[in-house]
Design a protein around this motif. Sequence first.
Motif, PDB file in Angstrom:
ATOM      1  N   CYS A 306     -61.294  78.089 -44.954  1.00 21.75           N
ATOM      2  CA  CYS A 306     -60.823  78.583 -46.250  1.00 21.75           C
ATOM      3  C   CYS A 306     -60.855  77.480 -47.314  1.00 21.75           C
ATOM      4  O   CYS A 306     -61.145  77.736 -48.488  1.00 21.75           O
ATOM      5  CB  CYS A 306     -59.401  79.132 -46.131  1.00 21.75           C
ATOM      6  N   SER A 323     -56.073  83.783 -55.010  1.00 16.19           N
ATOM      7  CA  SER A 323     -56.054  84.677 -53.840  1.00 16.19           C
ATOM      8  C   SER A 323     -56.499  83.939 -52.586  1.00 16.19           C
ATOM      9  O   SER A 323     -55.896  84.089 -51.509  1.00 16.19           O
ATOM     10  CB  SER A 323     -56.961  85.886 -54.095  1.00 16.19           C
ATOM     11  N   VAL A 327     -54.205  82.960 -48.975  1.00 19.91           N
ATOM     12  CA  VAL A 327     -54.628  83.109 -47.576  1.00 19.91           C
ATOM     13  C   VAL A 327     -54.642  81.746 -46.874  1.00 19.91           C
ATOM     14  O   VAL A 327     -54.138  81.595 -45.752  1.00 19.91           O
ATOM     15  CB  VAL A 327     -56.027  83.762 -47.511  1.00 19.91           C
TER      16      VAL A 327
END
Length: 451
Positions: A306, A323, A327
């Motif tokens: 990520c 966003s 996560v």
Amino acid sequence: MAIKLSFAEKFGYGLGDLAANFVFQAVMALQLDFYTKTYGLSPAQAGTMFLVVGLSSAVFNPVMGVIADRTVTRWGRFRPWLLWTSFPFGIIGILTFTTPNFSPTGKLVYAWCTYLLLRLIYAANNVPYSSLTAVMTDDPDERNVITSYRQFFANSAGFIVGALAVPMMNYLGGNNSALGYQLTMGSFLALSIVLFLVAFAVSKERIEPDKAQETSVTRDLGDLIHNPSWVTLFLATVFYFTALLIRGNVMLPYFETLTGNKLYFSWLNGFGLAALLVGVTCSTALVKKWGKRTVFFWSMLLTGLCTAALYLLKPTAIVSVISLEVVRQFLFGCSGPVLWSMMADVADYGEWKTGRRATGTVISATVFALWVGVAVGGALAGWLLSLFGYDSEAKVQTAHAQLGIQLTPSIFAGLAYLGAAVCLYFYPITRELNHTIADELTARRKNFSVS
């Protein structure tokens, strides 16, 4: 029988990490901005200071562990250091984020001296504080609960620093960023002193080494090197904090340079750290089901992916960036309590294998890895920006400098997280072995306490 702790003790102990992390989170997120934009150092000067001071002061962590192991007071071995270091911690922290009216050479010397003192007092406070986890209870699951409290408060400090520091600096300092930094950090550190005193008052040490154990620094260090769980956790910790510092130090320049709005930094931290706290809260349940090694491995692997994915997003697509951060921080938060809980498990593993316990030495040697990662990550952040031609005085950065600002907190930081995952793959303490060790050590301690 496993030792369970009251809510008040776990909560109060966790407040100590809130206190320490007002400084640690500032070091991760703001130090490069402070020293280059406000204080007046170049990125290369700041990076060199972070590395040299960081590595030299990191050596003090194992020394502090040896000292703490041999501290004997009516309050215990580790707990009194929270009392003794509370006021020096606050004073030195304020001095570190103060910009004196000195010559360029004088300011450089002042920066090195105060930064070194900050790192030393942090070690004198944090090594004994971290060691307390291993001596408050002998239950591996209860330790993870304790560290969940710690990480909740530590990341609450991250939330406060990340979301509020920039607005507070603007409000308190106006157009004077030096005054803004001094007053903002001064406010945080005044609160730190109070919180350290609370943590000292409520915590209690319960696990002691065998009184017949021979005291030997050489043997303690030799046992450490031959402890495979410590070696793998040491390497994973270096990668873990290298990644944190590479990314953390560049996100403020990332938004300022690539979007023109520094307040996006506060937005990113506000939403991201809220998600991280949810991950921390979920950690205990995940560990009970899957074990610490498995949770930590997958947390690092997915966090690395990520983190690297940030490079694929346009910085101005702020909704997408935030966003992804939500996560990423949730996944990262699942690992937060596990690292500190595993340090205590490594101390147990050493006692289980050798019959000798050196809690402070084992944990301080792992905290040494933490500060190696902080030093290397902070230095790499400054050096990488300098390599790509970043100029902290320029109003507009070159295309090459902008590329460096995009690559550093994404690809380079992501690779460091993946390095931590590789190390954890070889960590030998499974969930089953963790509980076997705890049960056998409990039985042994009954025998030597009677004798």
